[in-house]
Design a protein around this motif. Structure first.
Motif, PDB file in Angstrom:
ATOM      1  N   GLY A 148     -16.689 -11.593 -31.920  1.00 24.38           N
ATOM      2  CA  GLY A 148     -15.511 -11.023 -31.175  1.00 24.38           C
ATOM      3  C   GLY A 148     -15.623  -9.786 -30.755  1.00 24.38           C
ATOM      4  O   GLY A 148     -16.557  -9.137 -30.562  1.00 24.38           O
ATOM      5  N   LEU A 149     -14.495  -8.983 -30.529  1.00 20.57           N
ATOM      6  CA  LEU A 149     -14.344  -7.810 -29.850  1.00 20.57           C
ATOM      7  C   LEU A 149     -14.745  -6.597 -30.527  1.00 20.57           C
ATOM      8  O   LEU A 149     -14.234  -6.697 -31.995  1.00 20.57           O
ATOM      9  N   VAL A 150     -15.469  -5.689 -30.226  1.00 16.95           N
ATOM     10  CA  VAL A 150     -15.730  -4.618 -31.068  1.00 16.95           C
ATOM     11  C   VAL A 150     -14.967  -3.247 -30.540  1.00 16.95           C
ATOM     12  O   VAL A 150     -14.571  -2.308 -31.062  1.00 16.95           O
ATOM     13  N   GLY A 151     -14.797  -3.147 -29.054  1.00 14.07           N
ATOM     14  CA  GLY A 151     -14.482  -1.931 -28.351  1.00 14.07           C
ATOM     15  C   GLY A 151     -14.652  -1.791 -27.018  1.00 14.07           C
ATOM     16  O   GLY A 151     -14.676  -2.857 -26.419  1.00 14.07           O
ATOM     17  N   LYS A 152     -14.362  -0.647 -26.482  1.00 19.36           N
ATOM     18  CA  LYS A 152     -14.876  -0.330 -25.218  1.00 19.36           C
ATOM     19  C   LYS A 152     -15.594   0.857 -24.857  1.00 19.36           C
ATOM     20  O   LYS A 152     -15.347   1.879 -25.632  1.00 19.36           O
ATOM     21  N   VAL A 153     -16.111   0.900 -23.848  1.00 15.31           N
ATOM     22  CA  VAL A 153     -17.179   1.849 -23.561  1.00 15.31           C
ATOM     23  C   VAL A 153     -16.110   3.321 -23.126  1.00 15.31           C
ATOM     24  O   VAL A 153     -15.181   3.135 -22.186  1.00 15.31           O
ATOM     25  N   THR A 154     -16.328   4.380 -23.616  1.00 15.22           N
ATOM     26  CA  THR A 154     -15.453   5.389 -22.812  1.00 15.22           C
ATOM     27  C   THR A 154     -16.393   6.304 -22.259  1.00 15.22           C
ATOM     28  O   THR A 154     -16.016   6.977 -20.861  1.00 15.22           O
ATOM     29  N   THR A 155     -17.354   6.879 -22.608  1.00 19.29           N
ATOM     30  CA  THR A 155     -18.363   7.738 -21.897  1.00 19.29           C
ATOM     31  C   THR A 155     -19.714   7.352 -21.947  1.00 19.29           C
ATOM     32  O   THR A 155     -20.363   6.537 -22.496  1.00 19.29           O
ATOM     33  N   GLY A 222      -4.154  -5.719 -18.186  1.00 14.35           N
ATOM     34  CA  GLY A 222      -4.845  -4.584 -18.097  1.00 14.35           C
ATOM     35  C   GLY A 222      -5.993  -4.395 -17.414  1.00 14.35           C
ATOM     36  O   GLY A 222      -6.761  -3.242 -16.871  1.00 14.35           O
ATOM     37  N   GLY A 223      -6.740  -5.405 -17.467  1.00 11.91           N
ATOM     38  CA  GLY A 223      -7.934  -5.324 -16.617  1.00 11.91           C
ATOM     39  C   GLY A 223      -9.313  -5.040 -17.225  1.00 11.91           C
ATOM     40  O   GLY A 223     -10.343  -5.119 -17.043  1.00 11.91           O
ATOM     41  N   VAL A 224      -9.133  -4.437 -18.552  1.00 12.06           N
ATOM     42  CA  VAL A 224     -10.306  -3.927 -19.332  1.00 12.06           C
ATOM     43  C   VAL A 224     -11.058  -5.033 -20.103  1.00 12.06           C
ATOM     44  O   VAL A 224     -12.189  -5.329 -19.999  1.00 12.06           O
ATOM     45  N   PHE A 225     -10.438  -5.837 -20.751  1.00 16.50           N
ATOM     46  CA  PHE A 225     -10.641  -7.038 -21.689  1.00 16.50           C
ATOM     47  C   PHE A 225     -10.613  -8.177 -21.084  1.00 16.50           C
ATOM     48  O   PHE A 225      -9.351  -8.513 -20.723  1.00 16.50           O
ATOM     49  N   PRO A 226     -11.644  -8.873 -21.009  1.00 18.71           N
ATOM     50  CA  PRO A 226     -11.151 -10.343 -20.343  1.00 18.71           C
ATOM     51  C   PRO A 226     -10.318 -11.317 -21.239  1.00 18.71           C
ATOM     52  O   PRO A 226     -10.470 -10.928 -22.581  1.00 18.71           O
ATOM     53  N   SER A 227      -9.885 -12.252 -20.886  1.00 16.98           N
ATOM     54  CA  SER A 227      -8.568 -12.813 -21.760  1.00 16.98           C
ATOM     55  C   SER A 227      -9.747 -13.855 -22.532  1.00 16.98           C
ATOM     56  O   SER A 227     -10.833 -14.274 -22.107  1.00 16.98           O
ATOM     57  N   GLY A 228      -9.359 -14.406 -23.807  1.00 15.17           N
ATOM     58  CA  GLY A 228      -9.915 -15.308 -24.717  1.00 15.17           C
ATOM     59  C   GLY A 228     -10.993 -14.685 -25.718  1.00 15.17           C
ATOM     60  O   GLY A 228     -11.765 -15.469 -26.283  1.00 15.17           O
ATOM     61  N   LEU A 229     -11.101 -13.323 -25.555  1.00 17.36           N
ATOM     62  CA  LEU A 229     -12.160 -12.765 -26.759  1.00 17.36           C
ATOM     63  C   LEU A 229     -11.365 -12.747 -28.010  1.00 17.36           C
ATOM     64  O   LEU A 229     -10.156 -12.514 -28.170  1.00 17.36           O
ATOM     65  N   VAL A 230     -12.087 -13.185 -28.993  1.00 16.39           N
ATOM     66  CA  VAL A 230     -11.522 -13.236 -30.412  1.00 16.39           C
ATOM     67  C   VAL A 230     -11.119 -11.787 -31.055  1.00 16.39           C
ATOM     68  O   VAL A 230     -12.530 -10.761 -30.937  1.00 16.39           O
ATOM     69  N   VAL A 231     -10.168 -11.284 -31.509  1.00 18.63           N
ATOM     70  CA  VAL A 231      -9.931 -10.052 -31.793  1.00 18.63           C
ATOM     71  C   VAL A 231      -9.873 -10.095 -33.480  1.00 18.63           C
ATOM     72  O   VAL A 231     -10.317  -9.318 -34.187  1.00 18.63           O
ATOM     73  N   GLY A 232      -9.346 -11.309 -34.027  1.00 24.04           N
ATOM     74  CA  GLY A 232      -9.269 -11.455 -35.456  1.00 24.04           C
ATOM     75  C   GLY A 232      -8.258 -12.525 -35.858  1.00 24.04           C
ATOM     76  O   GLY A 232      -8.228 -13.330 -35.011  1.00 24.04           O
ATOM     77  N   VAL A 252     -14.738  -9.005 -36.209  1.00 23.92           N
ATOM     78  CA  VAL A 252     -15.979  -8.314 -36.173  1.00 23.92           C
ATOM     79  C   VAL A 252     -16.157  -7.364 -37.678  1.00 23.92           C
ATOM     80  O   VAL A 252     -15.231  -6.649 -37.759  1.00 23.92           O
ATOM     81  N   ASP A 253     -17.181  -7.547 -38.319  1.00 24.02           N
ATOM     82  CA  ASP A 253     -17.311  -6.568 -39.554  1.00 24.02           C
ATOM     83  C   ASP A 253     -17.718  -5.241 -39.088  1.00 24.02           C
ATOM     84  O   ASP A 253     -19.066  -4.985 -38.946  1.00 24.02           O
ATOM     85  N   LEU A 254     -16.843  -4.198 -38.750  1.00 28.50           N
ATOM     86  CA  LEU A 254     -17.192  -3.100 -37.885  1.00 28.50           C
ATOM     87  C   LEU A 254     -18.170  -2.129 -38.984  1.00 28.50           C
ATOM     88  O   LEU A 254     -19.000  -1.148 -38.487  1.00 28.50           O
ATOM     89  N   ALA A 255     -18.166  -2.452 -40.171  1.00 23.55           N
ATOM     90  CA  ALA A 255     -19.088  -1.635 -41.093  1.00 23.55           C
ATOM     91  C   ALA A 255     -20.415  -1.977 -40.985  1.00 23.55           C
ATOM     92  O   ALA A 255     -21.483  -1.324 -41.404  1.00 23.55           O
ATOM     93  N   GLU A 256     -20.748  -3.367 -40.646  1.00 26.44           N
ATOM     94  CA  GLU A 256     -21.971  -3.700 -40.824  1.00 26.44           C
ATOM     95  C   GLU A 256     -22.630  -4.138 -39.348  1.00 26.44           C
ATOM     96  O   GLU A 256     -23.559  -4.370 -39.241  1.00 26.44           O
ATOM     97  N   ILE A 257     -21.845  -3.803 -38.388  1.00 25.86           N
ATOM     98  CA  ILE A 257     -22.659  -4.379 -36.969  1.00 25.86           C
ATOM     99  C   ILE A 257     -23.714  -3.363 -36.677  1.00 25.86           C
ATOM    100  O   ILE A 257     -23.649  -2.102 -36.864  1.00 25.86           O
ATOM    101  N   GLN A 258     -24.959  -3.975 -36.111  1.00 28.10           N
ATOM    102  CA  GLN A 258     -25.971  -3.175 -35.900  1.00 28.10           C
ATOM    103  C   GLN A 258     -26.203  -3.516 -34.109  1.00 28.10           C
ATOM    104  O   GLN A 258     -26.648  -2.636 -33.596  1.00 28.10           O
ATOM    105  N   ASP A 259     -25.833  -4.792 -33.827  1.00 28.06           N
ATOM    106  CA  ASP A 259     -26.230  -4.952 -32.351  1.00 28.06           C
ATOM    107  C   ASP A 259     -24.940  -5.596 -31.689  1.00 28.06           C
ATOM    108  O   ASP A 259     -24.252  -6.159 -32.289  1.00 28.06           O
ATOM    109  N   VAL A 260     -24.822  -5.083 -30.383  1.00 27.84           N
ATOM    110  CA  VAL A 260     -23.628  -5.578 -29.929  1.00 27.84           C
ATOM    111  C   VAL A 260     -23.802  -5.978 -28.391  1.00 27.84           C
ATOM    112  O   VAL A 260     -25.009  -5.929 -27.978  1.00 27.84           O
ATOM    113  N   PHE A 261     -23.103  -6.507 -27.523  1.00 25.71           N
ATOM    114  CA  PHE A 261     -23.230  -6.971 -26.336  1.00 25.71           C
ATOM    115  C   PHE A 261     -22.202  -6.239 -25.362  1.00 25.71           C
ATOM    116  O   PHE A 261     -20.951  -6.178 -25.687  1.00 25.71           O
ATOM    117  N   VAL A 262     -22.472  -5.548 -24.345  1.00 22.97           N
ATOM    118  CA  VAL A 262     -21.477  -4.969 -23.417  1.00 22.97           C
ATOM    119  C   VAL A 262     -21.349  -6.049 -22.272  1.00 22.97           C
ATOM    120  O   VAL A 262     -22.339  -6.378 -21.503  1.00 22.97           O
TER     121      VAL A 262
END
Lengths: 267, 182
Positions: A148-155, A222-232, A252-262
């Motif tokens: 599911g969703l992890v977050g968004k790129v800021t910088t 809002g246009g940042v996150f596509p619809s249908g992504l699992v948040v929780g 998503v277990d944010l404490a354990e994630i090592q690899d993500v997809f943008v």
């Protein structure tokens, strides 16, 4: 007061005002340049961290094996170590298979990225990933895993990017609850004693009939996150004076994630 | 003096980078281990006023660029605000410079502990600013620990930082209030 001191205070005040008035895009560029400067250190630190983690994990396994050996004396120690290693490899292969499958089946063009470091700032939840503008990453791109969703790129730097995690209070995502017409805004918490705090959906209707376990999906507004992504998944729901508020366990277990997809773009 | 100033800037920069690899202390409800304030407060005590202001500018700006994700849209804590946040405890420490210049180890230790006690001020100020911006002010035990925890940790860290920086400044030829080394 000395004339030089007054001049120094004047220059200081001028510089502070100048920095405060800089546009956000310039500040993003400054931050990107700074992270680019330290990206080799972050990358090296992350690989050393993974190595150390492996050693630490290995020691833990040995310790466990020793205890088990004392309990079950007839078992062969070497065989157990090999078994344990194979199990780890299997888990790793399974994890990578899931990630690969997700990448192939996803309707989006996904760019895999490894997490470099977790920010230990007090009031913000973010992390850095080892991909940047040279890989096609730009601010406001969504970051996900197969869960599911992890977050968004800021910088974004040339080969580093800063990701604001979904557990941060300032990241607000419009969501819908699967199987209902309910929509709300999910956000994280300002301070939590764990790496993976629960999220909160606000602006739900007071009469919403939400059950624990219901899936929370991005609504796509809002246009940042596509619809249908699992948040929780919904943990509990409470009707307040003006709105309904639900607590959500992140997918998503944010404490354990090592690899993500943008998410670069739709396929 | 100038080499010592740049050494402090370099150390503060390094401490912010180092912080990426320091996990929060879960025993203290996720309190962060902060080295930068101790380094900054030493600079406030030892450097003359203009350089102290320059150090405040650099430390505050680095703090924001390293720690706070700068979003494209409205930022509730824009880069640069921490310059002002650092300035207040920095000025308090600078006011204690006469004590520092007596060059007694027990006074340096006391000043290090005062610096550690001022560390939570930085976090309180940041918390107040984001609470006002987000129009949502709440307090719980986690937040109290997030504010006080780094101060408690600094009570241990700051004296060590001070006792390392004093000989370092002497090595670099900067001996504030002492006769020049021959």
């Amino acid at each position: 007061m000395k004339r030089t001191s007054i001049a120094v205070i004047g220059i200081f005040a001028l510089l502070v005002i100048l920095v405060l008035l800089l546009p956000q895009s310039t500040k993003q560029q400054m931050q990107g340049a700074l992270f680019q400067l330290i990206s080799p250190i972050l990358r090296t630190g992350a690989s050393v961290g993974h190595e150390l983690g492996g050693v630490r994990g290995g020691l833990k396994r040995l310790d466990e094996l020793e205890r088990e050996n004392q309990q079950l004396k007839f078992e062969n120690e070497q065989l157990r170590a090999a078994n344990s290693l194979l199990k780890n490899l299997e888990a790793e292969v399974n994890r990578l298979n899931r990630a690969l499958g997700f990448r192939e089946q996803s309707p989006f063009k996904l760019l895999p990225a490894r997490i470099n470091s977790r920010d230990s700032a007090t009031w913000w939840n973010s992390c850095t990933i080892a991909c940047g503008s040279k890989d096609g990453i730009a601010p406001d791109m969504a970051v996900v895993t197969e869960n599911g969703l992890v977050g968004k790129v800021t910088t974004v730097g040339k080969d580093v990017a800063l990701v604001l995690l979904v557990s941060d209070e300032s990241l607000r995502v419009s969501v819908s609850i699967e199987g209902t017409q309910e929509q709300g805004i999910v956000s994280g918490t300002r301070a939590s004693s764990t790496y993976a705090p629960d999220l909160r959906i606000r602006f739900l209707s007071k009469t919403a009939k939400l059950q624990p376990g219901m899936k929370v999906l991005t609504a796509g507004a809002g246009g940042v996150f596509p619809s249908g992504l699992v948040v929780g998944t919904v943990k509990d729901f409470a009707a307040k004076e003006l709105e309904g508020i639900a607590t959500v366990t992140p997918a998503v277990d944010l404490a354990e994630i090592q690899d993500v997809f943008v998410i670069i773009r739709q396929k | 003096m100038i080499p010592f100033f740049f050494t402090l800037v370099f150390l503060i920069f390094g401490s912010f980078v180092f912080q990426f690899f320091l996990p929060p202390v879960l025993l203290l409800n996720g309190a962060a281990i902060l080295f930068a304030p101790a380094l900054y407060f030493y600079g406030c005590l030892s450097l003359p006023f203009p350089l102290m202001l320059a150090l405040t500018f650099v430390t505050g700006l680095l703090n924001d660029l390293f720690m706070i994700p700068q979003v494209k849209s409205h930022a509730d804590y824009t880069a640069g605000v921490s310059i002002l946040v650092y300035l207040v405890p920095g000025l308090i420490m600078h006011g204690l410079k006469p004590l520092f210049l007596r060059h007694r180890w027990e006074l340096h230790w006391l000043l290090a502990e005062i610096g550690a006690a001022l560390t939570p001020f930085i976090l309180v100020a940041q918390y107040a600013i984001i609470s006002i911006e987000r129009t949502n002010f709440f307090f719980n035990d986690v937040i109290v620990w997030r504010i006080l925890g780094p101060g408690l940790i600094s009570l241990l860290i700051a004296p060590c930082v001070f006792f390392i920086l004093t000989p370092l400044s002497h090595v670099l030829g900067y001996r504030p209030g002492l006769p020049l080394a021959r």
